[in-house]
Design a protein around this motif. Structure first.
Motif, PDB file in Angstrom:
ATOM      1  N   LEU A  20       0.844  -1.189   0.000  1.00 34.09           N
ATOM      2  CA  LEU A  20       0.000   0.000   0.000  1.00 34.09           C
ATOM      3  C   LEU A  20       0.881   1.241   0.000  1.00 34.09           C
ATOM      4  N   GLU A  21       0.591   2.197  -0.885  1.00 28.62           N
ATOM      5  CA  GLU A  21       1.297   3.482  -0.877  1.00 28.62           C
ATOM      6  C   GLU A  21       0.258   4.577  -0.708  1.00 28.62           C
ATOM      7  N   PHE A  22       0.582   5.536   0.133  1.00 33.25           N
ATOM      8  CA  PHE A  22      -0.369   6.577   0.520  1.00 33.25           C
ATOM      9  C   PHE A  22       0.062   7.941  -0.003  1.00 33.25           C
ATOM     10  N   GLU A  23      -0.917   8.813  -0.158  1.00 35.35           N
ATOM     11  CA  GLU A  23      -0.650  10.205  -0.525  1.00 35.35           C
ATOM     12  C   GLU A  23      -0.195  11.010   0.689  1.00 35.35           C
ATOM     13  N   VAL A  24      -0.372  10.436   1.880  1.00 34.30           N
ATOM     14  CA  VAL A  24      -0.016  11.111   3.130  1.00 34.30           C
ATOM     15  C   VAL A  24       1.082  10.318   3.827  1.00 34.30           C
ATOM     16  N   SER A  25       1.724  10.949   4.800  1.00 36.30           N
ATOM     17  CA  SER A  25       2.783  10.299   5.552  1.00 36.30           C
ATOM     18  C   SER A  25       2.232   9.187   6.442  1.00 36.30           C
ATOM     19  N   SER A  26       3.018   8.124   6.557  1.00 31.09           N
ATOM     20  CA  SER A  26       2.721   7.046   7.494  1.00 31.09           C
ATOM     21  C   SER A  26       3.957   6.806   8.371  1.00 31.09           C
ATOM     22  N   ALA A  27       4.713   7.875   8.619  1.00 25.05           N
ATOM     23  CA  ALA A  27       6.007   7.788   9.283  1.00 25.05           C
ATOM     24  C   ALA A  27       5.940   7.517  10.781  1.00 25.05           C
ATOM     25  N   THR A  28       4.797   7.742  11.412  1.00 26.53           N
ATOM     26  CA  THR A  28       4.635   7.450  12.832  1.00 26.53           C
ATOM     27  C   THR A  28       3.486   6.462  12.997  1.00 26.53           C
ATOM     28  N   GLU A  30       0.772   6.805  14.713  1.00 24.64           N
ATOM     29  CA  GLU A  30      -0.516   7.498  14.582  1.00 24.64           C
ATOM     30  C   GLU A  30      -0.823   7.832  13.124  1.00 24.64           C
ATOM     31  N   LEU A  31       0.176   8.332  12.398  1.00 18.95           N
ATOM     32  CA  LEU A  31      -0.040   8.662  10.981  1.00 18.95           C
ATOM     33  C   LEU A  31      -0.317   7.408  10.154  1.00 18.95           C
ATOM     34  N   ALA A  32       0.414   6.334  10.447  1.00 18.92           N
ATOM     35  CA  ALA A  32       0.197   5.084   9.713  1.00 18.92           C
ATOM     36  C   ALA A  32      -1.198   4.535   9.971  1.00 18.92           C
ATOM     37  N   ALA A  33      -1.646   4.586  11.231  1.00 17.84           N
ATOM     38  CA  ALA A  33      -2.994   4.095  11.558  1.00 17.84           C
ATOM     39  C   ALA A  33      -4.052   4.897  10.819  1.00 17.84           C
ATOM     40  N   ALA A  34      -3.858   6.203  10.739  1.00 17.77           N
ATOM     41  CA  ALA A  34      -4.816   7.050  10.014  1.00 17.77           C
ATOM     42  C   ALA A  34      -4.791   6.721   8.516  1.00 17.77           C
ATOM     43  N   ALA A  35      -3.620   6.531   7.955  1.00 20.95           N
ATOM     44  CA  ALA A  35      -3.509   6.235   6.521  1.00 20.95           C
ATOM     45  C   ALA A  35      -4.116   4.871   6.187  1.00 20.95           C
ATOM     46  N   VAL A  36      -3.864   3.879   7.033  1.00 23.07           N
ATOM     47  CA  VAL A  36      -4.370   2.525   6.805  1.00 23.07           C
ATOM     48  C   VAL A  36      -5.846   2.427   7.141  1.00 23.07           C
ATOM     49  N   CYS A  38      -6.842   1.862  10.631  1.00 21.92           N
ATOM     50  CA  CYS A  38      -6.896   0.842  11.677  1.00 21.92           C
ATOM     51  C   CYS A  38      -6.518   1.470  13.017  1.00 21.92           C
ATOM     52  N   GLU A  39      -6.648   0.676  14.080  1.00 18.22           N
ATOM     53  CA  GLU A  39      -6.228   1.158  15.391  1.00 18.22           C
ATOM     54  C   GLU A  39      -4.702   1.202  15.436  1.00 18.22           C
ATOM     55  N   PRO A  40      -4.109   2.175  16.158  1.00 14.14           N
ATOM     56  CA  PRO A  40      -2.648   2.302  16.204  1.00 14.14           C
ATOM     57  C   PRO A  40      -1.924   1.035  16.666  1.00 14.14           C
ATOM     58  N   ALA A  41      -2.511   0.256  17.537  1.00 13.93           N
ATOM     59  CA  ALA A  41      -1.848  -0.949  18.045  1.00 13.93           C
ATOM     60  C   ALA A  41      -1.525  -1.942  16.928  1.00 13.93           C
ATOM     61  N   ARG A  42      -2.283  -1.934  15.820  1.00  9.11           N
ATOM     62  CA  ARG A  42      -2.066  -2.877  14.714  1.00  9.11           C
ATOM     63  C   ARG A  42      -0.928  -2.460  13.790  1.00  9.11           C
ATOM     64  N   ILE A  43      -0.381  -1.273  13.988  1.00  8.49           N
ATOM     65  CA  ILE A  43       0.786  -0.870  13.207  1.00  8.49           C
ATOM     66  C   ILE A  43       1.996  -1.610  13.764  1.00  8.49           C
ATOM     67  N   ALA A  44       2.671  -2.350  12.918  1.00  4.07           N
ATOM     68  CA  ALA A  44       3.851  -3.116  13.328  1.00  4.07           C
ATOM     69  C   ALA A  44       5.079  -2.224  13.147  1.00  4.07           C
ATOM     70  N   LYS A  45       5.422  -1.520  14.212  1.00  4.84           N
ATOM     71  CA  LYS A  45       6.562  -0.595  14.143  1.00  4.84           C
ATOM     72  C   LYS A  45       7.861  -1.368  14.273  1.00  4.84           C
ATOM     73  N   THR A  46       8.871  -0.902  13.554  1.00  9.00           N
ATOM     74  CA  THR A  46      10.189  -1.533  13.608  1.00  9.00           C
ATOM     75  C   THR A  46      11.151  -0.602  14.314  1.00  9.00           C
ATOM     76  N   LEU A  47      11.640  -1.050  15.465  1.00  6.72           N
ATOM     77  CA  LEU A  47      12.583  -0.294  16.276  1.00  6.72           C
ATOM     78  C   LEU A  47      13.980  -0.855  16.042  1.00  6.72           C
ATOM     79  N   SER A  48      14.974   0.021  15.945  1.00  2.15           N
ATOM     80  CA  SER A  48      16.332  -0.428  15.615  1.00  2.15           C
ATOM     81  C   SER A  48      17.303  -0.117  16.746  1.00  2.15           C
ATOM     82  N   PHE A  49      18.106  -1.125  17.093  1.00  6.80           N
ATOM     83  CA  PHE A  49      19.018  -1.037  18.229  1.00  6.80           C
ATOM     84  C   PHE A  49      20.415  -1.542  17.863  1.00  6.80           C
ATOM     85  N   HIS A  50      21.421  -0.955  18.523  1.00  8.51           N
ATOM     86  CA  HIS A  50      22.778  -1.485  18.458  1.00  8.51           C
ATOM     87  C   HIS A  50      22.857  -2.688  19.393  1.00  8.51           C
TER      88      HIS A  50
END
Length: 157
Positions: A20-28, A30-36, A38-50
């Protein structure tokens, strides 16, 4: 562009038409949930660590937070996130589009148990305006090789 790398990977997997590609940002979350839609909890965020000389990508539910003690028990080190400047060179995806697909060598992918409570989740696809609808089993298949971990806490825990 990173999204092109991810789209190529998904085409090779036979699911390229599901990006899926959106005309709006899905960078957070909350923004991704609005674009998709769905509820924010269903956004599978990827966190990056050393983690040592490697990068650990932890994919978690949108409402989950890293539990420092669980993280240290799992990885043997304190949770230290990559800086915004490190993300793209080390992972292959920039901030806002970090995902567990088509990543650079040196990245290890971990899926947090917080995702298993959902029938579908929505991870990014390499850009700040993309996502894909996947079941947790599909996420595991397409993020492979990956490992399930329990390093997050949910609200109220």
């Amino acid at each position: 562009m990173a999204i092109d790398k991810v789209k190529t990977y998904f085409r090779e997997c036979g699911i390229g038409d599901r990006v899926l590609e959106f005309e709006v940002s899905s960078a957070t979350v909350e923004l991704a949930a609005a674009a998709v839609g769905c509820e924010p909890a269903r956004i599978a965020k990827t966190l990056s660590f050393h983690v040592g000389d490697r990068v650990a990508l932890v994919v978690a539910a949108g409402d989950a937070r890293i539990h420092n003690q669980k993280f240290k028990a799992q990885f043997g080190t304190k949770a230290k996130m990559l800086s915004a400047d490190e993300a793209e060179p080390l992972i292959g995806h920039g901030v806002g589009g970090v995902c567990p697909f088509a990543v650079n060598e040196g990245c290890d992918v971990f899926l947090d148990e917080s995702l298993r409570r959902f029938d579908v989740v929505y991870p990014a696809c390499g850009s700040a305006n993309s996502a894909i609808r996947l079941t947790p089993d599909e996420l595991e298949r397409y993020a492979a090789p990956c490992t399930w971990v329990h390093v997050c806490k949910l609200p109220g825990e």
